[in-house]
Design an enzyme around this catalytic site. Structure first.
Site, PDB file in Angstrom:
ATOM      1  N   LYS A  75       0.836  -1.214   0.000  1.00 23.92           N
ATOM      2  CA  LYS A  75       0.000   0.000   0.000  1.00 23.92           C
ATOM      3  C   LYS A  75       0.868   1.261   0.000  1.00 23.92           C
ATOM      4  CE  LYS A  75      -2.494   2.524   3.618  1.00 23.92           C
ATOM      5  NZ  LYS A  75      -1.364   3.147   4.315  1.00 23.92           N
ATOM      6  N   ASN A  76       1.873   1.272   0.890  1.00 25.72           N
ATOM      7  CA  ASN A  76       2.644   2.502   1.051  1.00 25.72           C
ATOM      8  C   ASN A  76       3.623   2.758  -0.090  1.00 25.72           C
ATOM      9  OD1 ASN A  76       1.240   2.929   3.347  1.00 25.72           O
ATOM     10  ND2 ASN A  76       2.924   2.497   4.769  1.00 25.72           N
ATOM     11  N   CYS A  95      -6.231   7.980   8.683  1.00 26.14           N
ATOM     12  CA  CYS A  95      -6.548   7.399   9.984  1.00 26.14           C
ATOM     13  C   CYS A  95      -6.239   8.386  11.096  1.00 26.14           C
ATOM     14  CB  CYS A  95      -5.714   6.133  10.204  1.00 26.14           C
ATOM     15  SG  CYS A  95      -6.352   4.704   9.340  1.00 26.14           S
ATOM     16  N   ARG A 122      -0.920  14.880  12.485  1.00 21.77           N
ATOM     17  CA  ARG A 122      -0.225  14.516  11.247  1.00 21.77           C
ATOM     18  C   ARG A 122      -0.018  15.786  10.427  1.00 21.77           C
ATOM     19  NH1 ARG A 122      -2.463   8.833   9.025  1.00 21.77           N
ATOM     20  NH2 ARG A 122      -0.309   8.549   8.417  1.00 21.77           N
ATOM     21  N   ASP A 163       3.634   0.966  12.248  1.00 23.88           N
ATOM     22  CA  ASP A 163       2.475   0.252  11.703  1.00 23.88           C
ATOM     23  C   ASP A 163       2.338  -1.162  12.276  1.00 23.88           C
ATOM     24  OD1 ASP A 163       1.404   2.194   9.955  1.00 23.88           O
ATOM     25  OD2 ASP A 163       3.020   1.845   8.559  1.00 23.88           O
ATOM     26  N   ARG A 222      -8.661  -0.375   3.973  1.00 26.29           N
ATOM     27  CA  ARG A 222      -7.771   0.679   3.452  1.00 26.29           C
ATOM     28  C   ARG A 222      -6.391   0.108   3.151  1.00 26.29           C
ATOM     29  NH1 ARG A 222      -8.705   6.299   6.389  1.00 26.29           N
ATOM     30  NH2 ARG A 222      -7.257   6.767   4.742  1.00 26.29           N
TER      31      ARG A 222
HETATM   32  C1  UD1 Z   1       3.862   6.885   6.201  1.00 26.85           C
HETATM   33  C2  UD1 Z   1       3.034   5.649   5.997  1.00 26.85           C
HETATM   34  C3  UD1 Z   1       2.407   5.205   7.310  1.00 26.85           C
HETATM   35  C4  UD1 Z   1       3.499   5.029   8.374  1.00 26.85           C
HETATM   36  C5  UD1 Z   1       4.380   6.261   8.478  1.00 26.85           C
HETATM   37  C6  UD1 Z   1       5.573   6.077   9.390  1.00 26.85           C
HETATM   38  C7  UD1 Z   1       2.298   5.951   3.706  1.00 26.85           C
HETATM   39  C8  UD1 Z   1       1.174   6.152   2.774  1.00 26.85           C
HETATM   40  N1  UD1 Z   1       1.991   5.958   5.035  1.00 26.85           N
HETATM   41  O1  UD1 Z   1       2.991   7.901   6.665  1.00 26.85           O
HETATM   42  O2  UD1 Z   1       1.735   3.968   7.097  1.00 26.85           O
HETATM   43  O3  UD1 Z   1       2.897   4.799   9.626  1.00 26.85           O
HETATM   44  O4  UD1 Z   1       4.884   6.609   7.156  1.00 26.85           O
HETATM   45  O5  UD1 Z   1       6.324   4.990   8.978  1.00 26.85           O
HETATM   46  O6  UD1 Z   1       3.423   5.748   3.298  1.00 26.85           O
HETATM   47  N2  UD1 Z   1       5.430  14.743  10.415  1.00 26.85           N
HETATM   48  C9  UD1 Z   1       5.540  16.088  10.670  1.00 26.85           C
HETATM   49  N3  UD1 Z   1       5.450  16.959   9.615  1.00 26.85           N
HETATM   50  C10 UD1 Z   1       5.280  16.531   8.322  1.00 26.85           C
HETATM   51  C11 UD1 Z   1       5.182  15.149   8.092  1.00 26.85           C
HETATM   52  C12 UD1 Z   1       5.266  14.283   9.162  1.00 26.85           C
HETATM   53  O7  UD1 Z   1       5.689  16.506  11.823  1.00 26.85           O
HETATM   54  O8  UD1 Z   1       5.215  17.370   7.411  1.00 26.85           O
HETATM   55  C13 UD1 Z   1       5.502  13.792  11.567  1.00 26.85           C
HETATM   56  C14 UD1 Z   1       4.198  13.003  11.737  1.00 26.85           C
HETATM   57  O9  UD1 Z   1       3.262  13.707  12.489  1.00 26.85           O
HETATM   58  C15 UD1 Z   1       4.671  11.751  12.425  1.00 26.85           C
HETATM   59  C16 UD1 Z   1       6.076  11.559  11.826  1.00 26.85           C
HETATM   60  O10 UD1 Z   1       6.462  12.805  11.270  1.00 26.85           O
HETATM   61  O11 UD1 Z   1       4.794  11.952  13.801  1.00 26.85           O
HETATM   62  C17 UD1 Z   1       6.145  10.481  10.762  1.00 26.85           C
HETATM   63  O12 UD1 Z   1       5.310  10.821   9.690  1.00 26.85           O
HETATM   64  P1  UD1 Z   1       5.638  10.409   8.192  1.00 26.85           P
HETATM   65  O13 UD1 Z   1       6.918   9.661   8.159  1.00 26.85           O
HETATM   66  O14 UD1 Z   1       5.490  11.618   7.340  1.00 26.85           O
HETATM   67  O15 UD1 Z   1       4.450   9.409   7.889  1.00 26.85           O
HETATM   68  P2  UD1 Z   1       3.452   9.426   6.658  1.00 26.85           P
HETATM   69  O16 UD1 Z   1       4.209   9.698   5.408  1.00 26.85           O
HETATM   70  O17 UD1 Z   1       2.249  10.217   6.981  1.00 26.85           O
END
Ligand code: UD1
Length: 417
Positions: free
Chosen positions: A22-23, A116, A121, A305, A397
Protein backbone atom coordinates in the site's frame (compact mmCIF):
# COMPACT_ATOMS: atom_id res chain seq x y z
CA UNK A 1 -20.42 -0.26 9.23
CA UNK A 2 -19.10 -3.76 8.78
CA UNK A 3 -18.91 -6.44 11.45
CA UNK A 4 -16.15 -9.05 11.45
CA UNK A 5 -16.94 -12.06 13.60
CA UNK A 6 -13.97 -14.17 14.63
CA UNK A 7 -14.07 -17.47 16.47
CA UNK A 8 -10.71 -17.95 18.11
CA UNK A 9 -8.68 -21.00 18.84
CA UNK A 10 -7.45 -22.29 15.47
CA UNK A 11 -3.75 -22.11 14.71
CA UNK A 12 -3.19 -20.46 11.33
CA UNK A 13 -1.54 -22.78 8.82
CA UNK A 14 -0.88 -22.57 5.12
CA UNK A 15 0.80 -20.68 2.31
CA UNK A 16 -0.16 -17.18 1.23
CA UNK A 17 1.28 -14.68 -1.21
CA UNK A 18 2.05 -11.32 0.34
CA UNK A 19 0.07 -8.48 -1.28
CA UNK A 20 1.70 -5.52 -3.03
CA UNK A 21 2.62 -2.64 -0.73
CA UNK A 22 0.00 0.00 0.00
CA UNK A 23 2.64 2.50 1.05
CA UNK A 24 4.54 2.03 -2.21
CA UNK A 25 1.45 2.06 -4.42
CA UNK A 26 -0.04 5.34 -3.15
CA UNK A 27 2.97 7.62 -3.84
CA UNK A 28 3.64 5.79 -7.13
CA UNK A 29 0.06 6.47 -8.25
CA UNK A 30 0.61 10.15 -7.49
CA UNK A 31 3.95 10.06 -9.35
CA UNK A 32 2.16 8.67 -12.43
CA UNK A 33 0.95 12.18 -13.22
CA UNK A 34 4.54 13.30 -13.81
CA UNK A 35 4.31 11.96 -17.38
CA UNK A 36 1.85 12.33 -20.24
CA UNK A 37 2.40 8.68 -21.20
CA UNK A 38 0.64 5.61 -19.88
CA UNK A 39 1.86 3.94 -16.69
CA UNK A 40 1.12 0.29 -16.01
CA UNK A 41 1.51 -0.96 -12.45
CA UNK A 42 1.41 -4.66 -11.58
CA UNK A 43 1.14 -6.46 -8.23
CA UNK A 44 -1.30 -3.78 -7.03
CA UNK A 45 -3.35 -4.69 -3.96
CA UNK A 46 -7.08 -3.91 -4.12
CA UNK A 47 -7.48 -1.34 -1.35
CA UNK A 48 -9.99 1.39 -0.65
CA UNK A 49 -7.14 3.92 -0.25
CA UNK A 50 -6.01 3.15 -3.81
CA UNK A 51 -9.60 3.42 -5.07
CA UNK A 52 -9.77 6.85 -3.44
CA UNK A 53 -6.43 7.94 -4.95
CA UNK A 54 -7.59 6.79 -8.41
CA UNK A 55 -10.81 8.80 -8.01
CA UNK A 56 -8.70 11.89 -7.29
CA UNK A 57 -6.56 11.25 -10.37
CA UNK A 58 -9.73 10.96 -12.51
CA UNK A 59 -10.97 14.27 -11.06
CA UNK A 60 -7.71 15.76 -12.39
CA UNK A 61 -8.47 14.48 -15.90
CA UNK A 62 -6.49 11.21 -15.81
CA UNK A 63 -7.69 8.01 -17.42
CA UNK A 64 -7.45 5.10 -15.00
CA UNK A 65 -8.21 1.39 -15.21
CA UNK A 66 -7.93 -1.36 -12.57
CA UNK A 67 -8.14 -5.06 -13.39
CA UNK A 68 -6.82 -8.06 -11.46
CA UNK A 69 -3.91 -6.42 -9.73
CA UNK A 70 -2.94 -4.20 -12.66
CA UNK A 71 -3.57 -0.46 -12.66
CA UNK A 72 -3.12 1.79 -15.68
CA UNK A 73 -2.96 5.55 -15.41
CA UNK A 74 -2.66 8.04 -18.24
CA UNK A 75 -2.28 11.71 -17.30
CA UNK A 76 -2.13 13.09 -20.87
CA UNK A 77 -5.12 15.35 -20.22
CA UNK A 78 -4.10 16.35 -16.70
CA UNK A 79 -5.76 19.61 -15.70
CA UNK A 80 -5.80 21.62 -12.54
CA UNK A 81 -9.32 21.02 -11.40
CA UNK A 82 -10.63 21.39 -7.87
CA UNK A 83 -10.38 18.09 -6.02
CA UNK A 84 -13.38 17.13 -3.94
CA UNK A 85 -12.65 17.76 -0.27
CA UNK A 86 -14.64 14.60 0.45
CA UNK A 87 -11.84 12.65 -1.25
CA UNK A 88 -8.76 14.55 -0.05
CA UNK A 89 -9.91 14.46 3.54
CA UNK A 90 -10.35 10.69 3.42
CA UNK A 91 -6.73 10.04 2.67
CA UNK A 92 -3.46 11.27 4.17
CA UNK A 93 -1.78 10.34 0.89
CA UNK A 94 -3.74 13.01 -1.02
CA UNK A 95 -0.84 15.30 -0.05
CA UNK A 96 1.35 13.27 -2.46
CA UNK A 97 -0.49 14.91 -5.34
CA UNK A 98 0.74 18.39 -4.39
CA UNK A 99 4.37 17.97 -5.49
CA UNK A 100 3.80 16.13 -8.80
CA UNK A 101 0.88 18.40 -9.76
CA UNK A 102 2.93 21.54 -9.14
CA UNK A 103 5.79 20.02 -11.15
CA UNK A 104 3.57 19.17 -14.14
CA UNK A 105 1.16 22.13 -14.21
CA UNK A 106 2.86 24.82 -12.08
CA UNK A 107 -0.32 25.09 -10.01
CA UNK A 108 -2.04 22.87 -7.50
CA UNK A 109 -4.87 23.30 -5.01
CA UNK A 110 -5.77 20.69 -2.46
CA UNK A 111 -7.98 20.34 0.60
CA UNK A 112 -6.22 19.27 3.79
CA UNK A 113 -5.34 15.59 3.78
CA UNK A 114 -7.11 13.22 6.15
CA UNK A 115 -6.46 9.57 6.88
CA UNK A 116 -6.55 7.40 9.98
CA UNK A 117 -6.88 9.29 13.24
CA UNK A 118 -3.60 8.16 14.78
CA UNK A 119 -2.33 11.48 16.10
CA UNK A 120 -1.14 14.86 14.91
CA UNK A 121 -0.22 14.52 11.25
CA UNK A 122 1.13 17.90 10.17
CA UNK A 123 2.34 18.58 6.64
CA UNK A 124 4.90 21.29 7.48
CA UNK A 125 7.82 19.20 6.17
CA UNK A 126 6.10 18.61 2.82
CA UNK A 127 5.54 22.35 2.51
CA UNK A 128 9.07 23.23 3.63
CA UNK A 129 10.52 20.83 1.04
CA UNK A 130 8.39 22.13 -1.82
CA UNK A 131 9.15 25.75 -0.87
CA UNK A 132 12.88 24.95 -1.07
CA UNK A 133 12.27 23.89 -4.70
CA UNK A 134 10.74 27.29 -5.48
CA UNK A 135 7.06 26.49 -4.98
CA UNK A 136 5.01 29.24 -3.40
CA UNK A 137 2.69 27.57 -0.94
CA UNK A 138 -0.18 29.41 0.71
CA UNK A 139 -2.89 28.09 2.97
CA UNK A 140 -6.36 29.60 3.16
CA UNK A 141 -9.87 28.48 4.01
CA UNK A 142 -8.84 24.89 4.58
CA UNK A 143 -7.01 24.62 1.25
CA UNK A 144 -3.37 24.51 0.24
CA UNK A 145 -2.37 26.36 -2.93
CA UNK A 146 0.94 25.69 -4.66
CA UNK A 147 2.29 27.65 -7.60
CA UNK A 148 5.65 27.98 -9.30
CA UNK A 149 7.36 28.72 -12.56
CA UNK A 150 9.86 25.94 -13.28
CA UNK A 151 10.98 24.11 -10.15
CA UNK A 152 14.64 24.59 -9.18
CA UNK A 153 16.80 21.89 -7.64
CA UNK A 154 17.86 22.69 -4.07
CA UNK A 155 19.38 21.38 -0.86
CA UNK A 156 16.42 20.22 1.24
CA UNK A 157 16.97 19.43 4.91
CA UNK A 158 14.15 17.53 6.60
CA UNK A 159 13.97 18.14 10.36
CA UNK A 160 12.53 14.64 10.72
CA UNK A 161 12.87 11.76 8.22
CA UNK A 162 9.20 11.93 7.19
CA UNK A 163 8.32 9.24 4.67
CA UNK A 164 5.68 11.32 2.89
CA UNK A 165 7.73 14.54 2.78
CA UNK A 166 10.75 12.67 1.38
CA UNK A 167 8.51 11.19 -1.33
CA UNK A 168 6.81 14.48 -2.17
CA UNK A 169 10.16 16.22 -2.65
CA UNK A 170 11.54 13.30 -4.70
CA UNK A 171 8.55 13.43 -7.05
CA UNK A 172 8.54 17.20 -7.48
CA UNK A 173 12.30 17.45 -7.95
CA UNK A 174 12.32 14.74 -10.64
CA UNK A 175 11.17 17.44 -13.09
CA UNK A 176 13.07 20.37 -11.51
CA UNK A 177 15.96 22.19 -13.11
CA UNK A 178 19.28 20.97 -11.70
CA UNK A 179 20.20 18.88 -8.69
CA UNK A 180 18.23 18.35 -5.48
CA UNK A 181 19.74 16.74 -2.40
CA UNK A 182 17.37 15.60 0.34
CA UNK A 183 19.21 15.42 3.67
CA UNK A 184 17.85 13.39 6.58
CA UNK A 185 15.64 11.57 4.09
CA UNK A 186 13.48 8.68 5.26
CA UNK A 187 15.06 5.29 4.51
CA UNK A 188 11.94 3.10 4.22
CA UNK A 189 11.95 0.43 1.48
CA UNK A 190 8.95 2.18 -0.13
CA UNK A 191 11.25 5.16 -0.81
CA UNK A 192 13.53 2.79 -2.74
CA UNK A 193 10.50 1.54 -4.67
CA UNK A 194 9.57 5.11 -5.58
CA UNK A 195 13.15 5.79 -6.69
CA UNK A 196 13.09 2.66 -8.89
CA UNK A 197 9.77 3.73 -10.38
CA UNK A 198 10.96 7.28 -11.12
CA UNK A 199 14.12 5.90 -12.73
CA UNK A 200 12.04 3.50 -14.80
CA UNK A 201 10.23 6.60 -16.09
CA UNK A 202 13.56 8.13 -17.13
CA UNK A 203 14.28 9.97 -13.88
CA UNK A 204 17.71 10.28 -12.30
CA UNK A 205 17.36 9.52 -8.62
CA UNK A 206 20.03 7.93 -6.41
CA UNK A 207 20.61 7.26 -2.73
CA UNK A 208 17.15 6.04 -1.67
CA UNK A 209 17.47 3.79 1.36
CA UNK A 210 20.12 6.12 2.82
CA UNK A 211 19.70 9.47 4.54
CA UNK A 212 20.81 11.42 1.45
CA UNK A 213 18.87 11.24 -1.79
CA UNK A 214 20.10 13.01 -4.92
CA UNK A 215 17.74 13.86 -7.75
CA UNK A 216 19.05 15.20 -11.06
CA UNK A 217 16.02 16.88 -12.61
CA UNK A 218 15.06 15.91 -16.16
CA UNK A 219 12.88 17.81 -18.67
CA UNK A 220 10.48 14.97 -19.30
CA UNK A 221 9.55 11.57 -17.91
CA UNK A 222 8.08 8.76 -19.99
CA UNK A 223 5.62 5.91 -19.50
CA UNK A 224 6.64 2.54 -18.09
CA UNK A 225 5.51 -0.76 -16.63
CA UNK A 226 6.41 -1.29 -12.97
CA UNK A 227 5.85 -4.00 -10.37
CA UNK A 228 4.93 -2.80 -6.88
CA UNK A 229 7.08 -4.27 -4.07
CA UNK A 230 5.61 -6.72 -1.52
CA UNK A 231 3.99 -5.16 1.54
CA UNK A 232 6.26 -5.40 4.59
CA UNK A 233 3.49 -4.33 6.98
CA UNK A 234 1.12 -7.03 5.71
CA UNK A 235 4.08 -9.45 5.94
CA UNK A 236 4.66 -8.43 9.55
CA UNK A 237 0.97 -8.71 10.41
CA UNK A 238 0.85 -12.32 9.13
CA UNK A 239 4.11 -13.14 10.91
CA UNK A 240 2.62 -11.95 14.19
CA UNK A 241 -0.62 -13.86 13.45
CA UNK A 242 1.36 -17.07 13.02
CA UNK A 243 3.27 -16.59 16.28
CA UNK A 244 0.13 -15.56 18.17
CA UNK A 245 -1.90 -18.62 17.12
CA UNK A 246 1.05 -21.06 17.40
CA UNK A 247 0.72 -21.53 13.69
CA UNK A 248 2.86 -22.29 10.69
CA UNK A 249 2.57 -19.86 7.78
CA UNK A 250 4.60 -19.62 4.60
CA UNK A 251 4.66 -16.06 3.23
CA UNK A 252 5.47 -16.18 -0.46
CA UNK A 253 7.30 -13.05 -1.74
CA UNK A 254 8.00 -11.74 1.78
CA UNK A 255 11.33 -9.90 1.91
CA UNK A 256 13.17 -10.85 5.10
CA UNK A 257 15.37 -7.76 5.18
CA UNK A 258 12.29 -5.48 5.26
CA UNK A 259 10.99 -7.07 8.47
CA UNK A 260 14.33 -7.52 10.28
CA UNK A 261 13.33 -5.46 13.35
CA UNK A 262 10.19 -7.56 13.85
CA UNK A 263 11.97 -10.85 13.11
CA UNK A 264 14.49 -10.05 15.82
CA UNK A 265 11.74 -9.46 18.42
CA UNK A 266 9.78 -12.55 17.39
CA UNK A 267 12.86 -14.79 17.50
CA UNK A 268 13.76 -13.42 20.94
CA UNK A 269 10.32 -14.57 22.09
CA UNK A 270 10.79 -18.09 20.73
CA UNK A 271 9.48 -17.96 17.15
CA UNK A 272 11.11 -19.90 14.33
CA UNK A 273 11.55 -17.71 11.24
CA UNK A 274 13.38 -19.00 8.20
CA UNK A 275 14.02 -17.75 4.72
CA UNK A 276 12.70 -20.43 2.41
CA UNK A 277 12.84 -20.09 -1.38
CA UNK A 278 11.01 -16.90 -2.36
CA UNK A 279 9.60 -16.17 1.05
CA UNK A 280 9.58 -16.66 4.79
CA UNK A 281 8.27 -19.48 6.95
CA UNK A 282 7.08 -18.46 10.42
CA UNK A 283 6.38 -21.17 13.00
CA UNK A 284 5.65 -21.19 16.70
CA UNK A 285 5.17 -24.12 19.05
CA UNK A 286 4.82 -22.45 22.44
CA UNK A 287 3.61 -19.29 24.15
CA UNK A 288 5.46 -16.16 23.04
CA UNK A 289 7.89 -14.87 25.68
CA UNK A 290 7.80 -11.10 26.30
CA UNK A 291 11.03 -9.33 27.03
CA UNK A 292 12.41 -5.84 26.96
CA UNK A 293 11.05 -2.82 25.19
CA UNK A 294 9.66 -2.49 21.68
CA UNK A 295 10.16 1.08 20.54
CA UNK A 296 8.77 2.39 17.24
CA UNK A 297 11.08 4.44 15.04
CA UNK A 298 11.78 5.26 11.44
CA UNK A 299 13.12 2.38 9.30
CA UNK A 300 15.15 0.27 9.93
CA UNK A 301 13.74 0.56 13.47
CA UNK A 302 10.56 -1.22 14.59
CA UNK A 303 7.71 0.14 12.40
CA UNK A 304 4.90 2.08 14.02
CA UNK A 305 2.47 0.25 11.70
CA UNK A 306 3.29 -3.05 13.44
CA UNK A 307 3.03 -1.68 16.95
CA UNK A 308 -0.69 -2.51 17.19
CA UNK A 309 -0.42 -6.19 16.13
CA UNK A 310 2.56 -6.44 18.50
CA UNK A 311 0.38 -5.13 21.35
CA UNK A 312 -2.06 -7.97 20.68
CA UNK A 313 0.77 -10.50 20.79
CA UNK A 314 2.17 -9.10 24.04
CA UNK A 315 -1.32 -9.22 25.58
CA UNK A 316 -1.15 -13.03 25.68
CA UNK A 317 2.62 -13.39 26.07
CA UNK A 318 4.46 -15.04 28.92
CA UNK A 319 5.74 -12.11 31.00
CA UNK A 320 5.47 -8.35 30.79
CA UNK A 321 6.25 -6.38 27.64
CA UNK A 322 6.62 -2.68 27.01
CA UNK A 323 5.76 -0.72 23.90
CA UNK A 324 6.93 2.84 23.31
CA UNK A 325 5.12 4.64 20.47
CA UNK A 326 7.38 7.42 19.20
CA UNK A 327 5.73 8.19 15.85
CA UNK A 328 1.91 8.39 16.11
CA UNK A 329 0.66 8.95 19.66
CA UNK A 330 -2.98 7.88 19.20
CA UNK A 331 -2.07 4.36 18.20
CA UNK A 332 -2.05 3.29 21.85
CA UNK A 333 -5.85 3.76 21.92
CA UNK A 334 -6.01 0.12 20.88
CA UNK A 335 -5.23 -0.74 24.53
CA UNK A 336 -8.77 0.25 25.57
CA UNK A 337 -10.31 -2.25 23.12
CA UNK A 338 -7.92 -5.06 24.07
CA UNK A 339 -8.77 -4.45 27.74
CA UNK A 340 -12.42 -5.22 26.90
CA UNK A 341 -11.10 -8.64 25.90
CA UNK A 342 -9.32 -9.13 29.21
CA UNK A 343 -5.86 -7.75 28.38
CA UNK A 344 -3.87 -6.18 31.22
CA UNK A 345 -2.43 -2.98 29.76
CA UNK A 346 -1.45 0.28 31.44
CA UNK A 347 -0.83 3.29 29.24
CA UNK A 348 1.31 6.22 30.42
CA UNK A 349 1.57 8.84 27.69
CA UNK A 350 3.45 7.10 24.88
CA UNK A 351 4.32 3.97 26.86
CA UNK A 352 2.18 0.84 27.19
CA UNK A 353 3.02 -1.75 29.84
CA UNK A 354 1.45 -5.07 28.94
CA UNK A 355 1.24 -7.95 31.41
CA UNK A 356 0.54 -11.07 29.41
CA UNK A 357 -2.64 -12.97 30.33
CA UNK A 358 -3.22 -16.70 29.61
CA UNK A 359 -6.18 -16.05 27.29
CA UNK A 360 -8.17 -13.16 25.85
CA UNK A 361 -11.97 -13.45 25.93
CA UNK A 362 -14.23 -12.72 22.98
CA UNK A 363 -15.95 -9.30 23.20
CA UNK A 364 -17.58 -6.59 21.13
CA UNK A 365 -14.81 -4.19 20.06
CA UNK A 366 -14.41 -1.32 17.62
CA UNK A 367 -11.63 -0.31 15.21
CA UNK A 368 -10.21 3.23 15.38
CA UNK A 369 -7.60 2.90 12.66
CA UNK A 370 -6.36 0.52 10.00
CA UNK A 371 -3.55 -1.24 11.88
CA UNK A 372 -5.45 -1.23 15.16
CA UNK A 373 -8.31 -2.92 13.25
CA UNK A 374 -6.03 -5.71 12.04
CA UNK A 375 -4.69 -6.06 15.58
CA UNK A 376 -8.24 -6.63 16.88
CA UNK A 377 -8.86 -9.32 14.27
CA UNK A 378 -5.65 -11.01 15.47
CA UNK A 379 -6.85 -10.68 19.07
CA UNK A 380 -10.07 -12.45 18.03
CA UNK A 381 -8.00 -15.32 16.62
CA UNK A 382 -6.28 -15.78 19.97
CA UNK A 383 -9.41 -15.33 22.12
CA UNK A 384 -11.84 -17.80 23.64
CA UNK A 385 -15.34 -17.65 22.13
CA UNK A 386 -16.49 -15.12 19.60
CA UNK A 387 -15.11 -11.62 19.01
CA UNK A 388 -17.23 -9.09 17.10
CA UNK A 389 -15.28 -6.25 15.57
CA UNK A 390 -17.20 -3.29 14.19
CA UNK A 391 -15.13 -1.72 11.49
CA UNK A 392 -15.97 1.47 9.64
CA UNK A 393 -14.24 0.02 6.55
CA UNK A 394 -10.83 0.97 7.95
CA UNK A 395 -9.15 -2.43 7.57
CA UNK A 396 -9.79 -2.54 3.80
CA UNK A 397 -7.77 0.68 3.45
CA UNK A 398 -4.62 -1.39 3.80
CA UNK A 399 -5.34 -5.14 3.69
CA UNK A 400 -6.42 -6.72 0.42
CA UNK A 401 -9.27 -9.17 1.20
CA UNK A 402 -8.11 -9.81 4.76
CA UNK A 403 -11.00 -12.19 5.50
CA UNK A 404 -10.23 -14.35 2.44
CA UNK A 405 -6.60 -14.66 3.50
CA UNK A 406 -7.75 -15.69 6.96
CA UNK A 407 -10.09 -18.40 5.56
CA UNK A 408 -7.20 -19.68 3.46
CA UNK A 409 -5.18 -20.05 6.66
CA UNK A 410 -7.95 -21.96 8.42
CA UNK A 411 -9.39 -19.18 10.60
CA UNK A 412 -13.08 -19.13 11.43
CA UNK A 413 -14.18 -15.66 10.32
CA UNK A 414 -17.48 -14.26 9.05
CA UNK A 415 -18.35 -10.81 7.79
CA UNK A 416 -21.66 -9.02 8.12
CA UNK A 417 -22.08 -5.79 6.11
C1 UD1 B 1 3.86 6.88 6.20
C2 UD1 B 1 3.03 5.65 6.00
C3 UD1 B 1 2.41 5.21 7.31
C4 UD1 B 1 3.50 5.03 8.37
C5 UD1 B 1 4.38 6.26 8.48
C6 UD1 B 1 5.57 6.08 9.39
C7 UD1 B 1 2.30 5.95 3.71
C8 UD1 B 1 1.17 6.15 2.77
N1 UD1 B 1 1.99 5.96 5.04
O1 UD1 B 1 2.99 7.90 6.67
O2 UD1 B 1 1.73 3.97 7.10
O3 UD1 B 1 2.90 4.80 9.63
O4 UD1 B 1 4.88 6.61 7.16
O5 UD1 B 1 6.32 4.99 8.98
O6 UD1 B 1 3.42 5.75 3.30
N2 UD1 B 1 5.43 14.74 10.42
C9 UD1 B 1 5.54 16.09 10.67
N3 UD1 B 1 5.45 16.96 9.62
C10 UD1 B 1 5.28 16.53 8.32
C11 UD1 B 1 5.18 15.15 8.09
C12 UD1 B 1 5.27 14.28 9.16
O7 UD1 B 1 5.69 16.51 11.82
O8 UD1 B 1 5.22 17.37 7.41
C13 UD1 B 1 5.50 13.79 11.57
C14 UD1 B 1 4.20 13.00 11.74
O9 UD1 B 1 3.26 13.71 12.49
C15 UD1 B 1 4.67 11.75 12.42
C16 UD1 B 1 6.08 11.56 11.83
O10 UD1 B 1 6.46 12.81 11.27
O11 UD1 B 1 4.79 11.95 13.80
C17 UD1 B 1 6.14 10.48 10.76
O12 UD1 B 1 5.31 10.82 9.69
P1 UD1 B 1 5.64 10.41 8.19
O13 UD1 B 1 6.92 9.66 8.16
O14 UD1 B 1 5.49 11.62 7.34
O15 UD1 B 1 4.45 9.41 7.89
P2 UD1 B 1 3.45 9.43 6.66
O16 UD1 B 1 4.21 9.70 5.41
O17 UD1 B 1 2.25 10.22 6.98
Amino acid sequence: MKEIIVEGGSPLRGDITVQGAKNALLPILAASILTQDEIELTNCPHLSDAVCMLAMLRDLGCRTEETDGTIRVCARDLAEMPLKDALTCRLRSSIFILGPLAARLSHATLGYPGGCDIGLRPIDLHIKGLRALGVTVTEEEGHIHASCTRLRGAEVYLDYPSVGATENVMMASALAEGETVIHNAAKEPEIVDLQNFLNQMGGRVAGAGTGHITVQGVKKLHGCRYEIMPDRIATGTWMIASVLTKGDIYLRNAIGEHVAALTNKLRDGGAEIKKDGDGLRVRMHKRFRAGGMVETMPYPGFPTDLQSPMMTLLSVADGTGMLMENVFENRLRLAGELKKMGADITVRERLAIIKGVQKLKGAQVHTFDLRGGAALVLAGLAAEDETRITDDHLIERGYDRLEETLYALGARVRVRE
